[in-house]
Design a protein around this motif. Structure first.
Motif, short mmCIF file in Angstrom:
data_model
loop_
_atom_site.label_atom_id
_atom_site.label_comp_id
_atom_site.label_asym_id
_atom_site.label_seq_id
_atom_site.Cartn_x
_atom_site.Cartn_y
_atom_site.Cartn_z
N SER A 50 0.83 -1.21 0.00
CA SER A 50 0.00 0.00 0.00
C SER A 50 0.86 1.26 0.00
O SER A 50 0.48 2.27 -0.59
CB SER A 50 -0.94 0.00 1.20
N THR A 51 2.03 1.19 0.62
CA THR A 51 2.89 2.37 0.70
C THR A 51 3.49 2.75 -0.66
O THR A 51 3.86 3.91 -0.86
CB THR A 51 4.05 2.14 1.70
N PRO A 61 -2.28 10.25 -0.34
CA PRO A 61 -2.68 9.13 0.53
C PRO A 61 -4.15 9.15 0.95
O PRO A 61 -4.79 8.10 1.00
CB PRO A 61 -1.76 9.29 1.76
N THR A 62 -4.70 10.33 1.24
CA THR A 62 -6.10 10.38 1.67
C THR A 62 -7.05 9.97 0.56
O THR A 62 -8.01 9.24 0.79
CB THR A 62 -6.49 11.78 2.19
N SER A 65 -6.66 6.17 0.14
CA SER A 65 -7.31 5.44 1.23
C SER A 65 -8.80 5.32 1.01
O SER A 65 -9.40 4.26 1.22
CB SER A 65 -7.05 6.13 2.57
N ARG A 66 -9.41 6.41 0.56
CA ARG A 66 -10.85 6.43 0.30
C ARG A 66 -11.20 5.45 -0.82
O ARG A 66 -12.17 4.68 -0.72
CB ARG A 66 -11.28 7.85 -0.07
N LEU A 68 -9.39 2.82 -1.84
CA LEU A 68 -9.13 1.45 -1.40
C LEU A 68 -10.24 0.94 -0.49
O LEU A 68 -10.64 -0.22 -0.59
CB LEU A 68 -7.77 1.36 -0.69
N LYS A 69 -10.76 1.79 0.37
CA LYS A 69 -11.87 1.39 1.26
C LYS A 69 -13.09 1.01 0.42
O LYS A 69 -13.72 -0.03 0.65
CB LYS A 69 -12.20 2.54 2.22
N GLU A 72 -12.45 -2.28 -1.32
CA GLU A 72 -12.55 -3.40 -0.38
C GLU A 72 -14.02 -3.70 -0.07
O GLU A 72 -14.42 -4.87 -0.04
CB GLU A 72 -11.80 -3.04 0.91
N ARG A 79 -6.73 -6.91 1.82
CA ARG A 79 -5.49 -6.41 2.44
C ARG A 79 -4.88 -7.55 3.23
O ARG A 79 -5.56 -8.20 4.00
CB ARG A 79 -5.78 -5.23 3.35
N SER A 88 3.47 -2.89 7.28
CA SER A 88 2.78 -2.49 6.04
C SER A 88 1.82 -3.57 5.56
O SER A 88 1.83 -4.70 6.06
CB SER A 88 3.79 -2.13 4.95
#
Length: 152
Positions: A50-51, A61-62, A65-66, A68-69, A72, A79, A88
């Motif tokens: 993810s990094t 990153p924000t 993250s949104r 990826l959520k 998922e 993950r 990580s």
């Protein structure tokens, strides 16, 4: 100078048209262009840490993250702890994610093939040379230097 003749206007207008086109295609699959972009940047066999995903795509990153959520929640990714670094996470495609990745790849290939049918290889080479030069000038901070900043 007319806005229609400025390089930045042409880049922005073209990218907006491309993004709109891709988003329309993605919407047919209950997705977005951003999600498709992430799908295409995850290693389909081994997953991607993810990094390294954000820098790979030039995404904050924000925002990542949104996305990826949401991916998922839709069952496109999972993950897993990184076996090499317990701090990580590895983002892996599910079977559904791999299926959607293939759909995304198909749209990208279709776009590129249609452009190549209508633009010569010489014109494409010139396009890549120009965009590469623009990116290098920006990366090397050669567009706006201290002298130009004082003039503003």
């Amino acid at each position: 100078m007319s806005k229609d003749t400025t390089i930045d206007h042409q880049l922005r207008a073209t990218w907006q048209a491309v993004a709109k086109m891709y988003n329309e295609q993605a919407a047919n699959h209950n997705s977005t262009m951003a999600t498709a972009f992430v799908l295409l940047n995850i290693d389909s066999e081994n997953g991607t840490p993810s990094t390294s995903l954000g820098p790979l795509m030039g995404m904050e990153p924000t925002s990542l993250s949104r996305i990826l959520k949401a991916m998922e929640d839709k069952g496109a990714i999972s993950r897993e702890k990184n076996p090499d670094d317990g701090r990580s996470v590895i983002i892996k495609l599910t079977d559904y994610g791999k299926e959607m990745r293939e759909v995304s790849k198909g749209h990208v290939f279709q776009f590129n093939n249609k452009i190549r049918e209508n633009v010569t290889e010489e014109e494409i080479a010139c396009f890549f040379k120009v965009t590469s030069t623009i990116n290098k000038l920006i990366a090397d901070k050669l567009i706006y230097n201290e002298v130009n900043k004082k003039a503003v």
